[in-house]
Design a protein around this motif. Structure first.
Motif, mmCIF file in Angstrom:
data_model
loop_
_atom_site.group_PDB
_atom_site.id
_atom_site.type_symbol
_atom_site.label_atom_id
_atom_site.label_comp_id
_atom_site.label_asym_id
_atom_site.label_seq_id
_atom_site.Cartn_x
_atom_site.Cartn_y
_atom_site.Cartn_z
ATOM 1 N N ALA A 61 87.398 -22.963 85.820
ATOM 2 C CA ALA A 61 88.684 -22.369 86.180
ATOM 3 C C ALA A 61 88.731 -22.150 87.677
ATOM 4 O O ALA A 61 87.710 -22.048 88.330
ATOM 5 C CB ALA A 61 88.864 -21.039 85.460
ATOM 6 N N ALA A 62 89.923 -22.095 88.216
ATOM 7 C CA ALA A 62 90.092 -21.794 89.633
ATOM 8 C C ALA A 62 91.078 -20.655 89.730
ATOM 9 O O ALA A 62 92.212 -20.813 90.147
ATOM 10 C CB ALA A 62 90.598 -23.019 90.381
ATOM 11 N N TYR A 63 90.605 -19.465 89.332
ATOM 12 C CA TYR A 63 91.509 -18.324 89.284
ATOM 13 C C TYR A 63 92.003 -17.928 90.672
ATOM 14 O O TYR A 63 91.256 -17.915 91.642
ATOM 15 C CB TYR A 63 90.828 -17.116 88.638
ATOM 16 N N CYS A 112 97.915 -16.832 89.220
ATOM 17 C CA CYS A 112 97.774 -17.107 87.789
ATOM 18 C C CYS A 112 98.421 -15.997 86.957
ATOM 19 O O CYS A 112 98.921 -16.242 85.862
ATOM 20 C CB CYS A 112 96.309 -17.187 87.394
ATOM 21 N N CYS A 125 99.961 -17.649 83.636
ATOM 22 C CA CYS A 125 99.017 -18.125 82.625
ATOM 23 C C CYS A 125 98.577 -16.983 81.738
ATOM 24 O O CYS A 125 98.262 -15.890 82.205
ATOM 25 C CB CYS A 125 97.811 -18.751 83.313
ATOM 26 N N LEU A 180 95.877 -16.733 80.163
ATOM 27 C CA LEU A 180 94.451 -16.455 80.269
ATOM 28 C C LEU A 180 94.107 -15.660 81.515
ATOM 29 O O LEU A 180 92.946 -15.395 81.798
ATOM 30 C CB LEU A 180 93.674 -17.785 80.301
ATOM 31 N N ALA A 181 95.133 -15.279 82.281
ATOM 32 C CA ALA A 181 94.875 -14.739 83.613
ATOM 33 C C ALA A 181 93.953 -13.522 83.609
ATOM 34 O O ALA A 181 93.044 -13.444 84.427
ATOM 35 C CB ALA A 181 96.194 -14.395 84.299
ATOM 36 N N CYS A 225 90.440 -14.755 83.097
ATOM 37 C CA CYS A 225 89.897 -15.436 84.273
ATOM 38 C C CYS A 225 89.669 -14.456 85.412
ATOM 39 O O CYS A 225 88.712 -14.573 86.169
ATOM 40 C CB CYS A 225 90.834 -16.543 84.734
ATOM 41 N N ARG A 234 88.136 -22.988 85.497
ATOM 42 C CA ARG A 234 88.556 -23.323 84.136
ATOM 43 C C ARG A 234 89.747 -24.255 84.116
ATOM 44 O O ARG A 234 90.795 -23.825 84.500
ATOM 45 C CB ARG A 234 88.909 -22.027 83.401
HETATM 46 S S1 SF4 Z 1 93.095 -20.806 82.938
HETATM 47 FE FE1 SF4 Z 1 94.974 -19.885 83.670
HETATM 48 S S2 SF4 Z 1 94.320 -18.014 84.646
HETATM 49 FE FE2 SF4 Z 1 92.520 -19.254 84.387
HETATM 50 S S3 SF4 Z 1 92.328 -20.314 86.304
HETATM 51 FE FE3 SF4 Z 1 93.469 -21.668 84.951
HETATM 52 S S4 SF4 Z 1 95.611 -21.164 85.356
HETATM 53 FE FE4 SF4 Z 1 94.402 -19.537 86.234
#
Ligand code: SF4
Lengths: 327, 577
Positions: free
Chosen positions: A222-224, A228, A232, A234-235, A238, A327
């Motif tokens: 991942a590149a948080y 994000c 996203c 998942l933020a 992450c 991610r």
């Molecule tokens: S998965 Fe979503 S929150 Fe995690 S790095 Fe990628 S875009 Fe950002």
């Protein structure tokens, strides 16, 4: 919701109002559309592939018709396909208009108001990015139709001032187009990502335990960045990972740029305290600047009379050395 | 962000607590701020839903709109808001002191001093966050062109009496908030972010609850953990324990709690209508009242935590002593308030939809000046802010090691003493670079002469002014050996750029004559782009003392009252504001 009601209103009467606005702003000298003579093809079909094919056919017919009869065609909710990271994604613009000269124009209808002919720039920006993807998908279709061209400006239709009367503005999306094109070519193919995962990794929400899911998610790099958070789901996950790894990106992309080769909070603070960091020279300009910054900051805080420091410094612990995954 | 502030953020990450960015408070806090916490519906493109408003933290006034699509209810809300805000604004308007203002005489073109009233203090408005400021602007824009039945008996949907006036004031406050360093309208998040660095990003710092958690965690524990709780914790009904500071509410609240309550309200209203005066009417009225009360309770539950958070933030800020030059900037806010008071009283029309070219350019120039001035003043008031400028080579602190008298080479030689300074800072000095120090609150300038050869950190500057008229420098005007002095490479007192021509002298291409006279109203129903008219008359610019005119206030009251009112906005069945 106001948004749906407004869109319905704009498209009512065979799109009379919408085409009037389009002719006014992007007519390019074409004959004004006559209500009742605008072609509004039926785009219903079974399944997404069917609708995509139906849309392509309608576009082809409209472009052919345009050459002869100088007719305007309005496609309401056409369906387009675009390959993203090796898998097809389906896109549904609010409308596409084919002008009598054969040019295709994307129409975006939004419910945020245009007050005194300007709208919230961040919302217009988001609409432009969205429309650029439609333009890109349309270009794939246009490439196979003679005489067809997709306009790189789109028509943004919004409520005027505080009313629900529509007003429109032409948005040039060339910049968003080139950004999107570049991003699409740089995306790693989903197949390749899948191939790099450990055998048996699954993201099935129903069948996996939370621990299994977490492990699966963490297996993808991942590149948080704080951006994000707005985009996203998942933020938070992450961010937690980035924070516990001490990644400076968690504070913003700009912060990363300021700190040169120092990528973790621990390394930066160690450098500022005068400790040596493996792999980073002591006379590295960032390290020198950090030490001066720390010294100046400490001096200034010391000069403050007692009791002014509302927030005291507590001991902290930051895991050192770890580099954020992606991610 | 400057490196020194980034460092503060990283220290915050390490310690789990916010770290100070300043040692003093750089904004004025009124003793009696008016706090305004607005709420809007997510789905209705910003239609007002309710607000908490007031100057008493224990008993805010709750205003609500039970059905945001109902124009009458929205108007009632706006009327209540005017009732809550205007008396507060009025209470400052008549407490004045005499002051002088430079004006250009329209006839002779000469600059003359005019005796005018200046309000002793100005009302301050605090909202939770930046979207709150945007909403103040939106409200102002939506109300100021409305017409009341008294103004125009034929207007289709007359606005309640004081609503257009409130629109003009909110517009003024919204515009003033664009001037750097102004304190008339402030967002609590901006205030806190100016004074503390958290261990999170700028984006996350816009969340008032999380921000406060970093600065002052409720249990005295980790700010980071408390911030995470503020962002994510929900109750059993899925509602955030720390609701967003608005104006937009949380979608989970909208969908699960608010929407059903509004539906019930609609149904209750319908059945009341159906019951007319029949036997069931009383019962239905009770049902309607209950539904309304439920909506009020729900909105209070969303706004109250934010209300309390704003006040808690103000408490924290009050612990910092006010910076020495804050009062100077506040005086400009008082001029701004007084100027708008005068324009309203003299019967000027509301602010135009678009600024004409001259006004727009003036605003831009004055904001740039205000920005430079703010940066200079903050650095002079605060060693921690100065540290950032020292780091970037724009300022330095030097200890005087030697003073050598010298004189200018003119017929009447004036003192030009050479000062040798020892400094560990690395200012970006070139030949004859001007540097400034503060002497009794006024800037004294010097120019850089050179560095002492061999002596590391020794540099020489020549003082060039503020030493009096005599041959010998005035008492105390030349620093003495051993003094530690802060010098800046930037000016302390930023002045405005070149003056812009008056409207009369502006070419028509830039909004000058002949369009000025007829520009009072926008063309009816014309294309949106045609709304650009409505420029008020612009006479010679008003100059505040020391020619630091905030252009937002650059228009003196018009001597020509009763201009035609600008056209109201188009109104439809389903408009949202
Ligand atoms: S998965 Fe979503 S929150 Fe995690 S790095 Fe990628 S875009 Fe950002």
């Amino acid at each position: 919701m106001r948004g749906n009601a407004f869109e319905a209103r704009v498209k009512a009467d065979g799109g009379t109002e919408l085409l009037r606005l389009l002719h006014e702003r992007m007519g390019a000298g074409a004959r004004p559309p006559v209500p009742g003579e605008v072609l509004v093809p039926d785009l219903t079909a079974a399944g997404p592939e069917g609708r995509v094919a139906r849309t392509a056919l309608a576009l082809r017919e409209a472009t052919g018709a345009a050459g002869g009869s100088a007719a305007w065609t309005l496609l309401v909710h056409p369906l387009l396909a675009l390959e993203v990271a090796g898998s097809p994604a389906y896109l549904e613009p609010d409308a596409v208009v084919v002008r009598p000269d054969g040019r295709w124009i994307v129409v975006e209808i939004k419910s945020f108001p245009m007050i005194d002919s300007s709208a919230d720039p961040s919302k217009v920006g988001a609409a432009a990015r969205q429309a650029a993807v439609y333009v890109l998908a349309l270009e794939r279709v246009a490439a196979r139709v003679t005489g067809a061209a997709v306009d790189h400006s789109v028509l943004l239709v919004c409520p005027r001032d505080f009313s629900n009367l529509p007003t429109a503005s032409v948005v040039d999306v060339r910049k968003q187009l080139s950004v999107t094109r570049r991003q699409l070519t740089r995306l790693t193919r989903i197949d390749d990502i899948a191939a790099s995962l450990p055998e048996g990794t699954s993201f099935d929400l129903e069948r996996c335990s939370p621990a299994e899911l977490t492990a699966a998610v963490d297996a993808v790099s991942a590149a948080y960045a704080p951006e994000c958070l707005a985009a996203c789901e998942l933020a938070f996950h992450c961010r937690g990972q980035a924070r516990s790894a001490g990644a400076v990106e968690a504070l913003g992309r700009g912060v990363r740029g300021e700190l040169g080769g120092l990528t973790t909070v621990g390394a930066v603070l160690a450098a500022a305290r005068g400790e040596s960091t493996p792999g980073v020279a002591d006379d590295d300009p960032t390290v020198v600047a950090l030490r001066r910054a720390a010294a100046l900051r400490a001096e200034a805080l010391e000069s403050v009379p007692e009791g002014l420091e509302a927030v005291s410094r507590g001991p902290g612990s930051v895991p050192e050395g770890a580099v954020a995954g992606c991610r | 962000m400057s490196l020194i502030n980034t460092l503060a953020r990283l220290e915050a990450v390490e310690s789990g607590r916010a770290q100070p960015l300043t040692t003093v408070r750089h904004r004025r806090l009124s003793e009696r701020p008016m706090v305004f916490v607005p709420l809007t519906t997510a789905g209705e493109a910003g239609a007002p839903l309710g607000a908490l408003v007031g100057t008493d933290r224990e008993s805010p006034r709750l205003l609500t709109v039970a059905q945001p699509r109902d124009r009458d209810l929205r108007f009632a809300f706006l009327a209540d808001l005017a009732e809550a805000l205007l008396p507060h604004l009025d209470s400052y308007a008549d407490d004045v002191e005499p002051a002088e203002r430079n004006e250009t005489d329209p006839e002779t073109g000469k600059r003359v001093k005019v005796e005018v009233d200046l309000c002793v203090d100005a009302p301050q408005l605090i909202v939770p966050n930046r979207p709150g400021i945007d909403f103040v602007r939106l409200l102002g824009r939506s109300m100021r062109f409305r017409r009341t039945a008294e103004q125009d008996p034929d207007t289709p949907y007359p606005a309640p009496a004081r609503v257009p006036l409130l629109g003009r004031w909110l517009t003024h406050y919204g515009e003033r908030a664009r001037v750097p360093g102004s304190s008339l309208l402030l967002a609590a998040t901006d205030l806190l972010n100016r004074h503390w660095a958290t261990g999170q990003s700028n984006l996350e710092d816009q969340h008032l609850g999380a921000l406060l958690a970093w600065i002052d965690p409720p249990d005295g524990g980790s700010g980071r953990d408390a911030a995470l709780r503020a962002e994510t914790d929900r109750d059993r009904r899925g509602q955030l324990l720390c609701p967003p500071a608005g104006p937009a509410t949380d979608p989970a609240f909208d969908n699960r709690l608010l929407a059903p309550a509004i539906d019930e309200y609609d149904r209750a209203r319908q059945s009341l209508g159906a019951a007319e005066d029949g036997p069931g009417a009383d019962e239905q009225l009770g049902r309607l009242t209950r539904a309304e009360r439920e909506i009020r309770a729900l909105l209070a539950s969303q706004a109250r935590p934010t209300w309390d958070a704003v006040w808690r933030g103000l408490d924290l800020l009050r612990e910092l002593p006010e910076g020495a030059r804050v009062a100077d900037r506040w005086t400009r806010d008082r001029w701004s308030f007084t100027g708008h008071r005068d324009r309203v009283r003299s019967g000027e029309p509301p602010q135009p939809r678009h600024d004409d070219a001259v006004t727009a350019a003036q605003k831009l120039a004055s904001r740039e000046t205000a920005q430079a001035q703010l940066e200079a003043q903050e650095a002079l008031d605060d060693p921690l802010v100065l540290a950032g400028r020292r780091l970037s080579g724009e300022a330095f602190i030097g200890e005087v090691t030697d003073v050598v008298m010298a004189y200018s080479e003119s017929k009447r030689p004036s003192p030009r003493p050479l000062i040798t300074l020892y400094s560990e800072d690395r200012p970006q000095l070139g030949e004859r670079t001007k540097v400034y120090r503060s002497l009794d609150g006024k800037p004294q300038s010097a120019e850089f002469v050179g560095r002492e050869p061999g002596g590391h950190g020794l540099l020489v500057v020549r003082l060039t002014d503020r030493m009096g008229r005599g041959k010998e420098p005035a008492e105390g005007s030349v620093p003495e050996k051993g003094e530690r002095i802060a010098w800046t490479l930037f000016e302390h007192d930023q002045r405005g750029g070149p003056k812009l021509p008056s409207t009369e002298e502006t070419p028509w291409t830039h909004g000058g004559p002949p369009g000025v006279e007829g520009a009072g109203a926008a063309p009816a129903g014309g294309p949106v782009a045609g709304d650009a008219g409505a420029a008020g008359p612009v006479l010679g610019a008003v100059h505040l003392p020391e020619s630091r005119t905030p252009a937002d206030d650059a228009r003196p009251p018009s001597p020509r009252p009763s201009l035609p009112l600008p056209l109201p906005d188009p109104v439809t069945e389903e408009d949202f504001l």
